[in-house]
Design a protein around this motif. Structure first.
Motif, PDB file in Angstrom:
ATOM      1  N   PRO A  44       0.823  -1.214   0.000  1.00 18.06           N
ATOM      2  CA  PRO A  44       0.000   0.000   0.000  1.00 18.06           C
ATOM      3  C   PRO A  44       0.858   1.266   0.000  1.00 18.06           C
ATOM      4  CG  PRO A  44      -0.785  -1.571   1.647  1.00 18.06           C
ATOM      5  CD  PRO A  44       0.548  -2.089   1.159  1.00 18.06           C
ATOM      6  N   VAL A  45       0.324   2.322  -0.587  1.00 17.97           N
ATOM      7  CA  VAL A  45       0.988   3.622  -0.512  1.00 17.97           C
ATOM      8  C   VAL A  45       1.130   3.998   0.956  1.00 17.97           C
ATOM      9  CG1 VAL A  45       0.816   6.075  -1.124  1.00 17.97           C
ATOM     10  CG2 VAL A  45       0.040   4.308  -2.736  1.00 17.97           C
ATOM     11  N   ARG A  46       2.271   4.502   1.327  1.00 22.95           N
ATOM     12  CA  ARG A  46       2.570   4.776   2.738  1.00 22.95           C
ATOM     13  C   ARG A  46       1.549   5.738   3.344  1.00 22.95           C
ATOM     14  NH1 ARG A  46       8.183   3.472   4.114  1.00 22.95           N
ATOM     15  NH2 ARG A  46       7.996   4.967   5.809  1.00 22.95           N
ATOM     16  N   GLU A  47       1.185   5.458   4.587  1.00 19.53           N
ATOM     17  CA  GLU A  47       0.121   6.213   5.260  1.00 19.53           C
ATOM     18  C   GLU A  47       0.442   7.692   5.357  1.00 19.53           C
ATOM     19  OE1 GLU A  47      -0.826   4.516   9.014  1.00 19.53           O
ATOM     20  OE2 GLU A  47      -1.493   2.586   8.193  1.00 19.53           O
ATOM     21  N   GLU A  48       1.704   8.031   5.601  1.00 23.58           N
ATOM     22  CA  GLU A  48       2.037   9.448   5.762  1.00 23.58           C
ATOM     23  C   GLU A  48       1.893  10.209   4.452  1.00 23.58           C
ATOM     24  OE1 GLU A  48       6.108   7.445   5.091  1.00 23.58           O
ATOM     25  OE2 GLU A  48       4.178   6.973   6.057  1.00 23.58           O
ATOM     26  N   ILE A  49       2.054   9.527   3.316  1.00 27.29           N
ATOM     27  CA  ILE A  49       1.862  10.172   2.022  1.00 27.29           C
ATOM     28  C   ILE A  49       0.380  10.479   1.808  1.00 27.29           C
ATOM     29  CG2 ILE A  49       2.088   9.905  -0.473  1.00 27.29           C
ATOM     30  CD1 ILE A  49       4.538   8.145   0.043  1.00 27.29           C
ATOM     31  N   ILE A  50      -0.471   9.489   2.099  1.00 33.92           N
ATOM     32  CA  ILE A  50      -1.915   9.699   1.984  1.00 33.92           C
ATOM     33  C   ILE A  50      -2.357  10.825   2.914  1.00 33.92           C
ATOM     34  CG2 ILE A  50      -4.192   8.660   2.254  1.00 33.92           C
ATOM     35  CD1 ILE A  50      -2.639   7.506  -0.079  1.00 33.92           C
ATOM     36  N   ALA A  51      -1.843  10.820   4.153  1.00 33.19           N
ATOM     37  CA  ALA A  51      -2.226  11.842   5.134  1.00 33.19           C
ATOM     38  C   ALA A  51      -1.779  13.232   4.692  1.00 33.19           C
ATOM     39  CB  ALA A  51      -1.630  11.502   6.495  1.00 33.19           C
ATOM     40  N   HIS A  52      -0.593  13.316   4.093  1.00 38.12           N
ATOM     41  CA  HIS A  52      -0.088  14.614   3.619  1.00 38.12           C
ATOM     42  C   HIS A  52      -1.036  15.227   2.599  1.00 38.12           C
ATOM     43  CE1 HIS A  52       2.829  17.619   2.204  1.00 38.12           C
ATOM     44  NE2 HIS A  52       2.516  17.243   0.983  1.00 38.12           N
ATOM     45  N   TYR A  53      -1.468  14.425   1.629  1.00 41.67           N
ATOM     46  CA  TYR A  53      -2.323  14.950   0.570  1.00 41.67           C
ATOM     47  C   TYR A  53      -3.786  15.061   0.997  1.00 41.67           C
ATOM     48  CZ  TYR A  53       1.640  14.749  -2.550  1.00 41.67           C
ATOM     49  OH  TYR A  53       2.865  14.969  -3.129  1.00 41.67           O
ATOM     50  N   ALA A  54      -4.166  14.317   2.036  1.00 47.95           N
ATOM     51  CA  ALA A  54      -5.535  14.424   2.546  1.00 47.95           C
ATOM     52  C   ALA A  54      -5.794  15.783   3.197  1.00 47.95           C
ATOM     53  CB  ALA A  54      -5.807  13.310   3.550  1.00 47.95           C
ATOM     54  N   GLN A  55      -4.732  16.561   3.457  1.00 46.81           N
ATOM     55  CA  GLN A  55      -4.908  17.899   4.012  1.00 46.81           C
ATOM     56  C   GLN A  55      -5.529  18.860   2.994  1.00 46.81           C
ATOM     57  OE1 GLN A  55      -1.319  19.340   6.181  1.00 46.81           O
ATOM     58  NE2 GLN A  55      -0.538  17.262   5.886  1.00 46.81           N
ATOM     59  N   GLY A  56      -5.498  18.481   1.717  1.00 47.19           N
ATOM     60  CA  GLY A  56      -6.175  19.273   0.703  1.00 47.19           C
ATOM     61  C   GLY A  56      -5.397  20.452   0.160  1.00 47.19           C
ATOM     62  N   ARG A  57      -4.125  20.570   0.498  1.00 40.22           N
ATOM     63  CA  ARG A  57      -3.359  21.735   0.060  1.00 40.22           C
ATOM     64  C   ARG A  57      -2.856  21.616  -1.377  1.00 40.22           C
ATOM     65  NH1 ARG A  57       0.800  22.266   5.026  1.00 40.22           N
ATOM     66  NH2 ARG A  57       1.055  20.069   4.443  1.00 40.22           N
ATOM     67  N   GLU A  58      -2.802  20.398  -1.900  1.00 38.54           N
ATOM     68  CA  GLU A  58      -2.240  20.200  -3.232  1.00 38.54           C
ATOM     69  C   GLU A  58      -3.060  20.894  -4.308  1.00 38.54           C
ATOM     70  OE1 GLU A  58       0.441  18.733  -6.139  1.00 38.54           O
ATOM     71  OE2 GLU A  58       0.582  19.117  -3.989  1.00 38.54           O
ATOM     72  N   ASP A  59      -4.379  20.953  -4.130  1.00 34.79           N
ATOM     73  CA  ASP A  59      -5.232  21.528  -5.163  1.00 34.79           C
ATOM     74  C   ASP A  59      -4.900  22.997  -5.424  1.00 34.79           C
ATOM     75  OD1 ASP A  59      -7.665  21.136  -6.917  1.00 34.79           O
ATOM     76  OD2 ASP A  59      -8.327  22.853  -5.723  1.00 34.79           O
TER      77      ASP A  59
END
Length: 274
Positions: A11-26
């Motif tokens: 699985p994709v590492r949890e911290e990577i998912i959590a980083h992008y789940a913050q919504g700042r990438e958009d």
């Protein structure tokens, strides 16, 4: 013992998912200095991709920042991303189909895409075998002779960015960044993580990974050039006339071998065997 079907990737590492789940990438590429990366990537893709209409598989396409304008340009765009928030955001864009998925195990049929983009996966796959596997999947699903375009973060980009911001004078930050420069691995440790888990390439590493995946390397392009390190870049991007000059300067040096490593991001083009 061998198997006819590849193993399911970790699985994709949890911290990577959590980083992008913050919504700042958009919003990262929509304002400030991030617009330089956006406009330069757009310029390059418009030159490297086949003409519309064509089916583009945007693997690791995030919230759809690039998928949106590709669809507006007349492409059929299918975005794949491991972050649920990104899939939701991209799925709302006109002309874009979005689904959850992993760059290392695509369900798409062989030769079903006219072009494949990997503008995020390679710098979040820290193991070379995983990066080659993702590239091999892109080669499999693109039509014979079709282009695969990837984005990587350059090995020295973090050091340059922190020096530009004045943050490299912090001893803890400096130690972590020097470790990253040594082996390319960005580790989200310390009192203030700089980024999530990532791998920063040397420019010459990417064509070798392409070749190992069965792709024929065809060109490398510095996205931001040296422009991103200039103190006035945000103001230049705000002014249409100055923006045109700055973007032209980055384009003028985009494939100069001696300058590839100065850019924050690098696009690499390859083709599947015809």
């Amino acid at each position: 013992m061998t198997s006819s079907t590849p193993e399911t990737p970790a699985p994709v590492r949890e911290e990577i998912i959590a980083h992008y789940a913050q919504g700042r990438e958009d919003g990262r590429l929509r304002g400030g200095a991030g617009r330089l990366e956006f406009w330069r990537t757009q310029d390059l893709l418009r030159r490297l991709l086949p003409p519309a209409p064509a089916r583009i598989l945007d693997v690791g396409g995030g919230s759809g920042v690039h998928a949106a304008w590709l669809a507006q340009d007349g492409y059929e765009v299918e975005l794949v991303d491991p972050v649920p928030l990104h899939v939701t955001q991209a799925g709302k864009l006109p002309g874009v189909t979005a689904r959850h998925g992993d760059a290392r195990a695509l369900p798409d049929a062989d030769g079903s895409a006219d072009a494949v983009l990997l503008l995020g996966p390679l710098y979040h796959l820290t193991e070379r075998a995983d990066r080659v596997r993702a590239l091999a999947e892109a080669r499999r699903v693109v039509r014979p002779g079709g282009p695969v375009v990837t984005a990587t973060i350059n090995r020295w980009s973090g050091l340059h960015d922190l020096l530009n911001l004045g943050a490299l004078f912090d001893e803890d930050i400096r130690a972590r960044m020097h470790a990253c420069v040594e082996d390319g691995r960005n580790r989200p440790t310390g009192r203030a993580p700089l980024f999530t888990t990532a791998y920063f390439h040397r420019p010459e590493e990417v064509p070798a990974e392409f070749a190992d995946a069965g792709l024929e390397p065809a060109g490398q392009y510095g996205v931001e050039g040296a422009v991103w390190l200039m103190g006035g870049v945000v103001g230049w991007l705000d002014d249409p006339a100055q923006r045109a000059v700055a973007l032209a300067a980055a384009r003028r040096t985009e494939s100069e071998p001696s300058l590839l490593g100065i850019s924050s991001h690098l696009l690499t083009l390859g083709h599947a065997p015809a």
